[in-house]
Design a protein around this motif. Structure first.
Motif, PDB file in Angstrom:
ATOM      1  N   ILE A  78       0.834  -1.209   0.000  1.00 39.22           N
ATOM      2  CA  ILE A  78       0.000   0.000   0.000  1.00 39.22           C
ATOM      3  C   ILE A  78       0.867   1.258   0.000  1.00 39.22           C
ATOM      4  CG2 ILE A  78      -1.639   1.342   1.386  1.00 39.22           C
ATOM      5  CD1 ILE A  78      -2.826  -1.383   2.272  1.00 39.22           C
ATOM      6  N   ILE A  79       1.956   1.241   0.782  1.00 38.02           N
ATOM      7  CA  ILE A  79       2.879   2.388   0.820  1.00 38.02           C
ATOM      8  C   ILE A  79       3.445   2.663  -0.569  1.00 38.02           C
ATOM      9  CG2 ILE A  79       5.142   3.163   1.645  1.00 38.02           C
ATOM     10  CD1 ILE A  79       4.484   1.743   4.307  1.00 38.02           C
ATOM     11  N   LEU A  80       3.899   1.600  -1.248  1.00 38.90           N
ATOM     12  CA  LEU A  80       4.467   1.768  -2.584  1.00 38.90           C
ATOM     13  C   LEU A  80       3.416   2.267  -3.575  1.00 38.90           C
ATOM     14  CD1 LEU A  80       6.778  -1.380  -2.915  1.00 38.90           C
ATOM     15  CD2 LEU A  80       7.460   0.987  -2.561  1.00 38.90           C
ATOM     16  N   MET A  81       2.176   1.766  -3.451  1.00 35.82           N
ATOM     17  CA  MET A  81       1.106   2.209  -4.345  1.00 35.82           C
ATOM     18  C   MET A  81       0.771   3.683  -4.113  1.00 35.82           C
ATOM     19  SD  MET A  81      -1.389  -1.133  -4.234  1.00 35.82           S
ATOM     20  CE  MET A  81      -2.667  -0.389  -5.243  1.00 35.82           C
ATOM     21  N   ILE A  82       0.745   4.099  -2.846  1.00 32.31           N
ATOM     22  CA  ILE A  82       0.463   5.508  -2.534  1.00 32.31           C
ATOM     23  C   ILE A  82       1.572   6.407  -3.087  1.00 32.31           C
ATOM     24  CG2 ILE A  82       0.295   7.188  -0.648  1.00 32.31           C
ATOM     25  CD1 ILE A  82      -1.112   5.000   0.991  1.00 32.31           C
ATOM     26  N   CYS A  83       2.838   5.981  -2.895  1.00 32.99           N
ATOM     27  CA  CYS A  83       3.971   6.769  -3.399  1.00 32.99           C
ATOM     28  C   CYS A  83       3.920   6.872  -4.926  1.00 32.99           C
ATOM     29  CB  CYS A  83       5.286   6.133  -2.967  1.00 32.99           C
ATOM     30  SG  CYS A  83       5.614   6.254  -1.192  1.00 32.99           S
ATOM     31  N   THR A  84       3.589   5.766  -5.584  1.00 35.44           N
ATOM     32  CA  THR A  84       3.492   5.768  -7.043  1.00 35.44           C
ATOM     33  C   THR A  84       2.384   6.710  -7.513  1.00 35.44           C
ATOM     34  OG1 THR A  84       4.262   3.471  -7.110  1.00 35.44           O
ATOM     35  CG2 THR A  84       3.178   4.316  -9.086  1.00 35.44           C
ATOM     36  N   ALA A  85       1.227   6.625  -6.860  1.00 36.21           N
ATOM     37  CA  ALA A  85       0.099   7.488  -7.228  1.00 36.21           C
ATOM     38  C   ALA A  85       0.441   8.960  -7.011  1.00 36.21           C
ATOM     39  CB  ALA A  85      -1.140   7.108  -6.425  1.00 36.21           C
ATOM     40  N   THR A  86       1.122   9.255  -5.903  1.00 28.42           N
ATOM     41  CA  THR A  86       1.510  10.640  -5.609  1.00 28.42           C
ATOM     42  C   THR A  86       2.484  11.167  -6.649  1.00 28.42           C
ATOM     43  OG1 THR A  86       1.232  10.209  -3.238  1.00 28.42           O
ATOM     44  CG2 THR A  86       2.498  12.158  -3.869  1.00 28.42           C
ATOM     45  N   ALA A  87       3.497  10.350  -6.992  1.00 26.89           N
ATOM     46  CA  ALA A  87       4.471  10.761  -8.005  1.00 26.89           C
ATOM     47  C   ALA A  87       3.799  10.978  -9.356  1.00 26.89           C
ATOM     48  CB  ALA A  87       5.566   9.707  -8.128  1.00 26.89           C
ATOM     49  N   TYR A  88       2.845  10.114  -9.688  1.00 29.42           N
ATOM     50  CA  TYR A  88       2.118  10.249 -10.957  1.00 29.42           C
ATOM     51  C   TYR A  88       1.314  11.547 -10.980  1.00 29.42           C
ATOM     52  CZ  TYR A  88      -1.246   9.327 -14.683  1.00 29.42           C
ATOM     53  OH  TYR A  88      -2.030   9.423 -15.809  1.00 29.42           O
ATOM     54  N   GLN A  89       0.640  11.847  -9.872  1.00 33.48           N
ATOM     55  CA  GLN A  89      -0.147  13.077  -9.798  1.00 33.48           C
ATOM     56  C   GLN A  89       0.744  14.314  -9.899  1.00 33.48           C
ATOM     57  OE1 GLN A  89      -2.344  12.651  -6.160  1.00 33.48           O
ATOM     58  NE2 GLN A  89      -4.013  11.517  -7.117  1.00 33.48           N
ATOM     59  N   GLN A  90       1.912  14.273  -9.264  1.00 38.03           N
ATOM     60  CA  GLN A  90       2.847  15.399  -9.352  1.00 38.03           C
ATOM     61  C   GLN A  90       3.311  15.606 -10.792  1.00 38.03           C
ATOM     62  OE1 GLN A  90       2.739  17.379  -6.871  1.00 38.03           O
ATOM     63  NE2 GLN A  90       4.601  17.083  -5.689  1.00 38.03           N
ATOM     64  N   LEU A  91       3.601  14.484 -11.475  1.00 39.56           N
ATOM     65  CA  LEU A  91       4.050  14.569 -12.860  1.00 39.56           C
ATOM     66  C   LEU A  91       2.949  15.146 -13.749  1.00 39.56           C
ATOM     67  CD1 LEU A  91       6.240  13.917 -14.935  1.00 39.56           C
ATOM     68  CD2 LEU A  91       5.258  11.646 -15.168  1.00 39.56           C
ATOM     69  N   ARG A  92       1.717  14.673 -13.560  1.00 41.47           N
ATOM     70  CA  ARG A  92       0.589  15.193 -14.323  1.00 41.47           C
ATOM     71  C   ARG A  92       0.368  16.681 -14.035  1.00 41.47           C
ATOM     72  NH1 ARG A  92      -1.299  13.203 -18.627  1.00 41.47           N
ATOM     73  NH2 ARG A  92      -3.415  13.895 -18.155  1.00 41.47           N
ATOM     74  N   TYR A  93       0.586  17.067 -12.805  1.00 40.15           N
ATOM     75  CA  TYR A  93       0.420  18.479 -12.425  1.00 40.15           C
ATOM     76  C   TYR A  93       1.413  19.358 -13.175  1.00 40.15           C
ATOM     77  CZ  TYR A  93       0.502  22.711  -9.569  1.00 40.15           C
ATOM     78  OH  TYR A  93       0.469  24.010  -9.151  1.00 40.15           O
ATOM     79  N   THR A  94       2.677  18.934 -13.205  1.00 49.03           N
ATOM     80  CA  THR A  94       3.700  19.736 -13.880  1.00 49.03           C
ATOM     81  C   THR A  94       3.462  19.775 -15.382  1.00 49.03           C
ATOM     82  OG1 THR A  94       5.184  17.826 -14.043  1.00 49.03           O
ATOM     83  CG2 THR A  94       5.441  19.253 -12.122  1.00 49.03           C
TER      84      THR A  94
END
Length: 491
Positions: free
Chosen positions: A429-445
């Motif tokens: 779950i930790i890895l999935m949350i980190c992946t989702a967060t990184a993806y959202q940051q990338l989409r934001y930029t």
């Protein structure tokens, strides 16, 4: 007993094909991900270590206290390098560098914008940059000499011998090609495409000999086996009596080997970050732990199928240590099989991983004993870690309880398995949350509204004589029916 253990292990693998496949592929995927991440980490940690004098080369940095804040600059004053070399016997050499983004080279009808460095000739004495053509000792002795990379030499001169040819810089200054650089390793913080003598800066009005401007990087080479902290103590206040603008500036030394990962300084070129190395190291450990815990849970869940075997072995004289060795051996065998598939997966995924990481990683598995040893170490570690609990758990069975009737697993063992499952799901779950967060940051930029339409805007660099006729260029562009507006800016 080794032959017997091996025979039993192979029989179990072949008899329970689905179970074995799940175990082997689970470990293989975890190991493949771990190996790819460790290749990336190894590449990040290897920067600048190919230089022969890497242990003795340091970059001079400034720790500055301004009225309202403190900061560290990666740039220093023009005369600092030669002055430090002259004033401190511990410093045996110095080199100044300035990265240049806007250099226009012209040869015959070929004109391109390039990036390069203005440097002292001592760069060839300190760093392991080799010339495949030309003499390192004299290549940059003349203010109008230039050293090109092999790629640039081919780009401008083709199959001609570039040495002695004249090439024009910024449509104004003629330079003679005096050297061609050999290929520079990928893992170099300093990647010069072309080199121009630092003393040429006097001709274009740089503050080469003045203390009132910081604009270059200064590197020094210390004598062998001298702790650089002692040299820092001596040079720290060196600028106090110099006519610098930075009145409260203390000098420090940064080891060359740390520049790539430990350089969060002002006025520095882009580097890596040790934070990401640490994060990805723990990600690789988490992935391996998930794979190992998966193996433990499957092995202990099927322990009842091996209970009678354990009971019979103990009845005929096997000790607890013998049972542990047997099951650890099976785990290591499965891990070695998983390593084979992990290497195949890694080779398949490496091109995509390189695209993602913007690297050119390669793993010549059979060409390096170090890599083979590292892979076998990972496999052995995974085998012992994943097989330790099942081996201890199974070796604790009592023959009387096993042979009397159906085996009832102890509540203690069941509780431990529940803990393992909780850890496994938590890490996932930790890895999935980190992946989702990184993806959202990338989409934001990528999608952040910046106040203008990026889809239909183009930025074109103009320099030299073109800049002198910029209004004519603008008018010509505006006459095109598909161009709506044109503007210029300086930075």
């Amino acid at each position: 007993m080794f032959k017997n253990y091996l025979k039993v292990a192979v029989r179990n693998i072949l008899r329970h094909k689905v179970y074995s496949f799940i175990n082997i592929m689970g470990l293989a995927v975890g190991m493949a991900c771990c190996i790819l991440i460790l290749l990336w980490i190894q590449d990040e940690m290897s920067y600048d270590r190919f230089h022969e004098n890497a242990d003795d080369i340091y970059r001079v940095i400034q720790n500055i206290n301004f009225a309202d804040h403190s900061t560290t600059w990666a740039i220093t004053q023009g005369p600092l390098g030669p002055s430090l070399k002259e004033g401190f016997p511990e410093i045996i050499n110095a080199a100044r560098m300035r990265h240049e983004d806007f250099l226009t080279l012209t040869y015959n009808n070929k004109m391109f914008d390039e990036t390069g460095f203005m440097v002292d000739g001592s760069i060839f004495e300190m760093f392991s940059f080799c010339l495949i053509r030309g003499d390192c000792a004299t290549a940059l002795s003349d203010p109008h000499s230039i050293v090109l990379s092999e790629e640039l030499a081919e780009k401008y001169f083709g199959d001609e011998n570039s040495i002695g040819k004249t090439i024009t810089l910024n449509q104004k200054y003629d330079f003679k090609v005096t050297g061609v650089l050999g290929n520079i390793p990928r893992n170099s913080s300093i990647r010069p495409n072309l080199l121009i003598p630092f003393i040429f800066g006097r001709e274009v009005g740089w503050t080469v000999d003045r203390w009132d401007n910081s604009f270059i990087q200064t590197f020094v080479q210390l004598k062998k086996n001298i702790p650089y902290q002692k040299v820092v103590q001596k040079i720290s206040g060196y600028l106090f009596d110099k006519p610098t603008i930075e009145k409260d500036s203390r000098l420090d030394l940064q080891p060359l080997k740390k520049i790539h990962l430990y350089s969060n300084y002002d006025f520095d070129i882009a580097h890596g970050d040790i934070t990401y190395v640490i994060i990805f190291f723990f990600v690789s450990v988490f992935i391996l732990l998930i794979a190992c815990i998966n193996y433990m849970n499957l092995a202990t869940a099927r322990s009842a199928h091996r209970a009678r075997e354990v009971g019979m072995r103990k009845v005929v004289g096997a000790f607890k240590a013998d049972i542990i060795r047997q099951f650890l051996g099976e785990s290591i065998l499965l891990s070695l099989l998983a390593l084979f598939f992990a290497v195949l997966l890694m080779e398949i995924l490496l091109p995509s991983f390189n695209d993602l990481a913007e690297k050119e990683l390669s793993a010549n598995i059979f060409g390096s004993l170090k890599i083979i040893g590292g892979l076998l170490s990972i496999s052995l570690f995974v085998g012992i870690l994943s097989g330790s609990y099942p081996a201890i758990f199974l070796s604790a069975f009592q023959p009387v309880r096993i042979l009397r009737g159906p085996l009832q697993l102890a509540t203690k063992g069941s509780t431990f398995r529940k803990i393992l499952i909780a850890i496994q799901f938590s890490l996932t779950i930790i890895l999935m949350i980190c992946t989702a967060t990184a993806y959202q940051q990338l989409r934001y930029t990528q999608n952040k509204k910046l106040g203008y339409d990026r889809e239909f805007m183009f930025c074109i660099g103009i320099r030299g004589k073109v800049w002198e006729k910029v209004e004519a260029v603008k008018n010509e562009l505006l006459s095109h029916p598909n161009i709506l507006k044109v503007t210029t800016c300086s930075a």
